[in-house]
Write a protein that holds these residues in place. Sequence first.
Motif, PDB file in Angstrom:
ATOM      1  N   UNK A   6       1.144 -25.811  13.174  1.00  0.00           N
ATOM      2  CA  UNK A   6       2.053 -26.770  12.589  1.00  0.00           C
ATOM      3  C   UNK A   6       2.066 -26.616  11.073  1.00  0.00           C
ATOM      4  N   UNK A   7       3.233 -26.998  10.463  1.00  0.00           N
ATOM      5  CA  UNK A   7       3.305 -26.948   9.027  1.00  0.00           C
ATOM      6  C   UNK A   7       2.425 -28.007   8.415  1.00  0.00           C
ATOM      7  N   UNK A   8       2.254 -27.927   7.133  1.00  0.00           N
ATOM      8  CA  UNK A   8       1.292 -28.761   6.455  1.00  0.00           C
ATOM      9  C   UNK A   8       1.695 -30.196   6.398  1.00  0.00           C
ATOM     10  N   UNK A   9       0.745 -31.042   6.003  1.00  0.00           N
ATOM     11  CA  UNK A   9       0.913 -32.473   6.145  1.00  0.00           C
ATOM     12  C   UNK A   9       1.186 -33.162   4.828  1.00  0.00           C
ATOM     13  N   UNK A  10       2.225 -32.812   4.134  1.00  0.00           N
ATOM     14  CA  UNK A  10       2.478 -33.435   2.847  1.00  0.00           C
ATOM     15  C   UNK A  10       3.496 -34.533   2.928  1.00  0.00           C
ATOM     16  N   UNK A  11       3.272 -35.576   3.704  1.00  0.00           N
ATOM     17  CA  UNK A  11       4.276 -36.626   3.879  1.00  0.00           C
ATOM     18  C   UNK A  11       4.101 -37.729   2.865  1.00  0.00           C
ATOM     19  N   UNK A  12       3.411 -38.818   3.215  1.00  0.00           N
ATOM     20  CA  UNK A  12       3.183 -39.891   2.252  1.00  0.00           C
ATOM     21  C   UNK A  12       1.973 -39.525   1.421  1.00  0.00           C
ATOM     22  N   UNK A  13       2.156 -39.024   0.228  1.00  0.00           N
ATOM     23  CA  UNK A  13       1.048 -38.573  -0.593  1.00  0.00           C
ATOM     24  C   UNK A  13       0.371 -39.776  -1.224  1.00  0.00           C
ATOM     25  N   UNK A  14      -0.967 -39.794  -1.291  1.00  0.00           N
ATOM     26  CA  UNK A  14      -1.660 -40.936  -1.862  1.00  0.00           C
ATOM     27  C   UNK A  14      -1.183 -41.229  -3.271  1.00  0.00           C
TER      28      UNK A  14
ATOM     29  N   UNK B  18       1.665 -25.528  -9.373  1.00  0.00           N
ATOM     30  CA  UNK B  18       1.945 -26.926  -9.075  1.00  0.00           C
ATOM     31  C   UNK B  18       1.276 -27.268  -7.742  1.00  0.00           C
ATOM     32  N   UNK B  19       1.189 -28.556  -7.444  1.00  0.00           N
ATOM     33  CA  UNK B  19       0.470 -29.011  -6.253  1.00  0.00           C
ATOM     34  C   UNK B  19       1.028 -28.381  -4.982  1.00  0.00           C
ATOM     35  N   UNK B  20       0.137 -27.904  -4.116  1.00  0.00           N
ATOM     36  CA  UNK B  20       0.526 -27.367  -2.819  1.00  0.00           C
ATOM     37  C   UNK B  20       0.695 -28.543  -1.852  1.00  0.00           C
ATOM     38  N   UNK B  21       1.894 -28.669  -1.308  1.00  0.00           N
ATOM     39  CA  UNK B  21       2.198 -29.802  -0.442  1.00  0.00           C
ATOM     40  C   UNK B  21       2.386 -29.379   1.012  1.00  0.00           C
ATOM     41  N   UNK B  22       3.006 -28.238   1.247  1.00  0.00           N
ATOM     42  CA  UNK B  22       3.195 -27.698   2.596  1.00  0.00           C
ATOM     43  C   UNK B  22       2.722 -26.252   2.621  1.00  0.00           C
ATOM     44  N   UNK B  23       2.316 -25.773   3.793  1.00  0.00           N
ATOM     45  CA  UNK B  23       1.878 -24.376   3.901  1.00  0.00           C
ATOM     46  C   UNK B  23       2.049 -23.889   5.325  1.00  0.00           C
ATOM     47  N   UNK B  24       2.213 -22.587   5.450  1.00  0.00           N
ATOM     48  CA  UNK B  24       2.227 -21.928   6.745  1.00  0.00           C
ATOM     49  C   UNK B  24       1.654 -20.528   6.550  1.00  0.00           C
ATOM     50  N   UNK B  25       1.242 -19.893   7.617  1.00  0.00           N
ATOM     51  CA  UNK B  25       0.628 -18.566   7.525  1.00  0.00           C
ATOM     52  C   UNK B  25       1.263 -17.650   8.555  1.00  0.00           C
ATOM     53  N   UNK B  26       1.361 -16.358   8.205  1.00  0.00           N
ATOM     54  CA  UNK B  26       1.874 -15.369   9.137  1.00  0.00           C
ATOM     55  C   UNK B  26       2.061 -14.034   8.457  1.00  0.00           C
TER      56      UNK B  26
ATOM     57  N   UNK C 253      -1.868  -7.161   6.155  1.00  0.00           N
ATOM     58  CA  UNK C 253      -2.395  -8.452   5.720  1.00  0.00           C
ATOM     59  C   UNK C 253      -1.489  -9.595   6.191  1.00  0.00           C
ATOM     60  N   UNK C 254      -2.093 -10.777   6.329  1.00  0.00           N
ATOM     61  CA  UNK C 254      -1.367 -11.995   6.682  1.00  0.00           C
ATOM     62  C   UNK C 254      -1.075 -12.771   5.403  1.00  0.00           C
ATOM     63  N   UNK C 255       0.147 -13.257   5.266  1.00  0.00           N
ATOM     64  CA  UNK C 255       0.520 -14.020   4.079  1.00  0.00           C
ATOM     65  C   UNK C 255       0.265 -15.512   4.283  1.00  0.00           C
ATOM     66  N   UNK C 256      -0.018 -16.190   3.181  1.00  0.00           N
ATOM     67  CA  UNK C 256      -0.115 -17.649   3.136  1.00  0.00           C
ATOM     68  C   UNK C 256       1.065 -18.102   2.288  1.00  0.00           C
ATOM     69  N   UNK C 257       1.975 -18.865   2.899  1.00  0.00           N
ATOM     70  CA  UNK C 257       3.210 -19.261   2.232  1.00  0.00           C
ATOM     71  C   UNK C 257       3.173 -20.762   1.994  1.00  0.00           C
TER      72      UNK C 257
END
Length: 437
Positions: free
Chosen positions: A15-23, A261-269, A276-280
């Motif tokens: 699943x994609x990253x969890x950047x919804x309601x940020x503290x 800048x702040x990383x809010x969402x991420x995926x890998x593949x 090599x596998x990328x981190x996006x």
Amino acid sequence: MDSPSPAEGSAVGTRAASGRLLPALALAALVVLAGCTLPSVGGGDDEDADGELTASVDWVAGDSEVLGNHHSPGVGRLPDTDGPAGVVVAHPLGGRGDSEGCRLLVVNGSGGERWRAPVPPEHCTIHAVADPAVADFLGGPTPEVIVSTTEVETVAYDARTGERRFAVSLTDYGYTTPLVANLTGADAPELVTQDVRGELFVVRPDGVVWRRSLGAYTFADPAVADFDADAAPELTVGLGDGRVIAFDGDGTRVWNTSVADAVVWATAGDVDEEAAVEFVVTTADGEVVALDGRTGATEWRYDGAGDLAAVGPALDGDGDGTTEVYVTGKDARVRALDGASGDVEWTSAPLSDAPLRSVPSATAGDADGDGQPEIVAVTGDGVVGVLAGDGTVRATFERDDDVSLYTPAVTADVDGDGRDEVLVPYGDGRLHAVSFD
């Protein structure tokens, strides 16, 4: 116990990253989450000969006193149990402070309640229960539902019974999805978990293997893969101060880079067909950055989706033999980027009115049962869109009321019909299982 809500009508990968309601303490100014009448974009609830799909709701489960629920469900299956009875859907629910509404609600594939794990009122907040995972960490006869909570721990529950079987203490509440993976090369997998303040833990059932204090808030899910193609897995994490760090299985830092800048969402593949596998990642200002898994070097950047953009997933969605990276934007459009270059292959029609004030990432699933994935995107104002690999909008779904969405949908075949249902976690805590036929 409350029973699941009645159905309204008739309706797993990384699943994609969890950047919804940020503290608010960290990123209050970055994302304003809120919420619509759907424009005519094709699909909708009408089926025709052009491959459009009809949306219907199979069941609805859960509710909340607050409208800002922003964590996605986890889905798994019990061994030796077929059909909906063998499906485990773990639905996290936040609530008001000092209330009894916070809980992890676990249902079967028909929406019937299995068990619930409440969070005590003194720990009840909108962040009370983070994104759960359903995985076999402890090696027992059934998998566990593993989740981090505001009780400052990550807990593993027996997926069938809800029995509490394991817990590890954190330094703050957890925000991201726990990850079960064989990181160290041991005979059994480890549990990777992190709390919102950036304390990272790699754990076995008998204790912590290693931990690192990363010194920054974390909102994006970690990933384990053979990022540097050395035949051993690495763990990569993105942080709220813009750093992305890769660790070997023993906790040695492999590389450390900054995306500014702040990383809010991420995926890998493996997006470029090299070893090599990328981190996006997407950053708080909406820039998409693909990082080389060997070195952390930037392979390409894309900023055409504007601020609030979200990345995920990365896969060959159109069957052309190359990987696309999917990006959603506040203009309510989905973009497919060429994984090797970051160039735009297509941009969809808008799924909703724009601009949006929250943008969850997309996901993928086989909604029509043809063996090929569709892209499933949701908009912050409550619309679900199913897109073909060429960007055509094949169907849309939205509720009759104006309830926002702050978190990605999850796709899984929960009824055993050979098609993935779309599990849509609305801000009011009501989880909709939607079929597209």
